[in-house]
Design a protein around this motif. Structure first.
Motif, mmCIF file in Angstrom:
data_model
loop_
_atom_site.group_PDB
_atom_site.id
_atom_site.type_symbol
_atom_site.label_atom_id
_atom_site.label_comp_id
_atom_site.label_asym_id
_atom_site.label_seq_id
_atom_site.Cartn_x
_atom_site.Cartn_y
_atom_site.Cartn_z
ATOM 1 N N ARG A 1 -37.203 102.204 -138.286
ATOM 2 C CA ARG A 1 -38.350 102.539 -137.193
ATOM 3 C C ARG A 1 -38.361 104.120 -137.182
ATOM 4 O O ARG A 1 -37.250 104.702 -137.345
ATOM 5 N N TRP B 1 -45.906 101.100 -132.299
ATOM 6 C CA TRP B 1 -44.566 100.408 -131.782
ATOM 7 C C TRP B 1 -44.443 99.327 -132.792
ATOM 8 O O TRP B 1 -45.223 99.139 -133.843
ATOM 9 N N TYR B 2 -43.154 98.769 -132.621
ATOM 10 C CA TYR B 2 -42.837 97.817 -133.841
ATOM 11 C C TYR B 2 -42.687 96.470 -133.327
ATOM 12 O O TYR B 2 -42.348 96.301 -132.096
ATOM 13 N N ASP C 1 -40.449 92.845 -134.299
ATOM 14 C CA ASP C 1 -39.741 92.304 -135.348
ATOM 15 C C ASP C 1 -40.229 90.853 -136.041
ATOM 16 O O ASP C 1 -40.874 90.386 -135.240
ATOM 17 N N SER D 1 -50.420 93.866 -143.857
ATOM 18 C CA SER D 1 -49.211 94.567 -143.777
ATOM 19 C C SER D 1 -49.268 95.303 -145.468
ATOM 20 O O SER D 1 -49.739 94.569 -146.080
ATOM 21 N N GLN E 1 -43.698 96.328 -147.253
ATOM 22 C CA GLN E 1 -43.237 95.466 -146.030
ATOM 23 C C GLN E 1 -43.275 93.981 -146.592
ATOM 24 O O GLN E 1 -42.245 93.171 -146.214
ATOM 25 N N PRO F 1 -39.333 95.932 -139.819
ATOM 26 C CA PRO F 1 -40.071 95.517 -138.711
ATOM 27 C C PRO F 1 -41.541 95.844 -139.016
ATOM 28 O O PRO F 1 -41.740 96.799 -139.586
ATOM 29 N N CYS F 2 -42.456 94.958 -138.320
ATOM 30 C CA CYS F 2 -43.843 95.282 -138.490
ATOM 31 C C CYS F 2 -44.428 96.650 -137.613
ATOM 32 O O CYS F 2 -44.267 96.266 -136.460
ATOM 33 N N PRO F 3 -44.861 97.705 -138.052
ATOM 34 C CA PRO F 3 -45.435 98.591 -137.184
ATOM 35 C C PRO F 3 -46.745 98.034 -136.718
ATOM 36 O O PRO F 3 -47.541 97.284 -137.313
ATOM 37 N N ARG F 4 -47.123 98.436 -135.330
ATOM 38 C CA ARG F 4 -48.281 97.916 -134.692
ATOM 39 C C ARG F 4 -48.962 99.403 -134.020
ATOM 40 O O ARG F 4 -48.203 100.164 -133.654
ATOM 41 N N ARG G 1 -41.368 104.838 -144.024
ATOM 42 C CA ARG G 1 -41.714 104.545 -142.772
ATOM 43 C C ARG G 1 -43.172 105.066 -142.050
ATOM 44 O O ARG G 1 -44.043 104.493 -141.497
ATOM 45 N N VAL H 1 -46.936 103.048 -141.239
ATOM 46 C CA VAL H 1 -47.805 103.445 -139.878
ATOM 47 C C VAL H 1 -49.187 103.607 -140.312
ATOM 48 O O VAL H 1 -50.003 103.019 -139.686
#
Length: 477
Positions: free
Chosen positions: A45, A126-127, A129, A154, A158, A165-168, A359, A363
């Motif tokens: 992250r 944010w991330y 899981d 995604s 990823q 984890p998936c970024p949001r 990373r 994003v």
């Protein structure tokens, strides 16, 4: 803790004390690599590094790099006598030239990377899981799935690395200030990556080639390269780019195998040139043998230069290529402690910068996809409110008639001078018409065209263009 670390270095990682451990250079290289994996191994992250991990990295790297303070060289220096009686020249110690130039630069790159990572706090993204059902603007959705599950695509990285984890981002995407700051951080990390890669490649180039690697090489360059590459590289007209276009470089494994083959051939040809140019080999040769040897030497030099240029072109085309077998042999059998420190330090910084860029790219990808989706929804709502009928364009199914060879727009025949087929099924051929019938049809068409029906033709063309602009009719090329 410090005693334990240095005891492991002195024992060469052999806790039995029987003297079967690795050399000091490899022990320090392994220590820096393992420390980096412990501290930055789970950098999944964009968030500040935990205080204990950051303190551990700073403290233990200071211990390991303190060994370089004792690697010095003597240089002449001018000093003055205390009574003002004149000047005299003495030899004073100074860090070795490669450490003097590169080690402060690596420390600066290290501090810049840590400062950049610490800036990712209170971010607009944010991330989530994977595998956890979360509640966001579109309702609950499993974040472990791909693009269609959450409505937010995604990245390919990823999908391959499912543990990340998936970024949001917010529904309308990141604000301009946050996006600009993210791009600046990416540019800075990219410059750090280039600097670390340059230092690492220079140090590896200066390392001695181990005898173990040279003894493992085949006897000829043909057996190293294979028949196809050898035929291209020994041709009269040679172009590295054309040869790379012909090779299978679709995967990283294939590319690395080609690089290993080319590197092995380079050193095979260089060894041949060195053996033939040695004084002992020259003294034993007759006049005819010397002439033949000169021709062989020039051929080996030309082939080694061509292979070296091919390897450089391959590295330029694939800058993220992993270490070759020669590089790994140099690291394993290197005896120089200073070079070992520079190589391992630059390698771990290169890895950290690359992961930081990855990373950030995740994003940015999610932000771009979210903004495109929001823009498409805005256009759709605007068209609904204008009172005009909006027809949604539906992508054809894989089993629809449009995907047959005759209904697909890519299989539509182009206009040519041959007689068009009409009125029959596509699988059947029309009998060739006679010359008189063709002439009669042509006269009828001309009469109809100039009989005052031009207005209908233009009206029909206008309808076609209107349908094309509305997007209702498929465009045919």
């Amino acid at each position: 803790m410090m005693k334990e670390r240095f005891a492991k270095l002195l024992l060469g990682e052999d806790m039995s004390g029987s003297g079967k451990g690795v050399c000091t250079a490899l022990a320090i290289s392994n220590a820096i690599t393992n420390l980096s994996a412990t501290v930055f191994g789970e950098l999944w992250r964009l968030e500040p590094l935990a205080a204990p991990r950051k303190a551990m990295w700073t403290r233990e790297m200071e211990w390991l790099l303190s060994v370089a303070d004792s690697i010095v060289e003597l240089i002449p220096s001018t000093q003055e006598l205390p009574d003002g009686g004149g000047q005299f020249e003495v030899m004073v110690p100074r860090p070795r030239s490669d450490l003097y130039m590169n080690l402060p630069a690596l420390k600066k790159l290290d501090a810049m990377l840590l400062a950049m990572i610490d800036e990712f706090k209170e971010t607009e993204f944010w991330y989530v899981d994977r595998g956890i059902v979360v509640e966001d603007g579109a309702g609950p959705c499993p974040s472990s799935s791909s693009a269609s599950s959450c409505g937010r695509p995604s990245s390919v990285r990823q999908e391959e690395k499912w543990w990340l984890p998936c970024p949001r981002v917010p529904p309308k995407g990141l604000p301009e200030d946050a996006r600009r700051k993210l791009q600046q951080s990416r540019d800075c990390a990219n410059q750090i990556l280039k600097a670390a890669m340059a230092i690492n490649s220079d140090v590896l180039a200066e390392m001695e080639i181990p005898e173990v690697y040279l003894e493992s090489l085949p006897k000829s360059g043909r057996s190293c390269l294979g028949e196809i590459i050898y035929r291209y590289i020994t041709a009269e007209q040679f172009s590295p780019e054309c040869l790379l276009d012909c090779l299978d470089l679709s995967s990283e494994h294939h590319t690395l195998e080609v690089a290993n083959r080319i590197e092995a051939a380079i050193h095979v040809w260089r060894l041949k040139g060195q053996k033939k140019s040695s004084p002992q080999a020259k003294s034993k040769k007759s006049w005819g043998g010397k002439v033949k040897g000169l021709v062989g030497d020039s051929k080996s030099n030309v082939l080694s230069q061509r292979a070296d240029g091919l390897l450089q072109s391959l590295r330029l085309r694939h800058p993220g290529l992993p270490q070759t077998s020669l590089d790994m042999n140099k690291i394993q059998y290197n005896k120089d402690v200073g070079q070992s420190i520079l190589e391992s330090y630059s390698r771990v910084l290169e890895s950290l910068a690359f992961n930081t860029i990855a990373r950030i790219d995740d994003v940015i990808y999610v932000d771009d996809a979210t903004k495109k989706s929001a823009a498409a929804e805005t256009v759709s709502i605007f068209n609904r409110g204008s009172g005009m009928p909006v027809q949604k364009k539906i992508s054809p199914s894989l089993f629809s008639v449009q995907h047959t060879p005759y209904g697909s727009p890519f299989a539509t025949p182009t206009f040519c001078s041959s007689t068009p087929v009409s009125g029959n099924s596509p699988g059947r051929a029309q009998p060739p018409p006679s010359k008189n019938s063709l002439q009669g049809k042509h006269e009828i068409k001309v009469e109809k065209l100039f009989s005052g029906d031009l207005e209908k033709v233009w009206t029909y063309a206008g309808n076609l263009s209107a349908r094309k602009e509305a997007g209702d009719a498929p465009e045919r090329d």
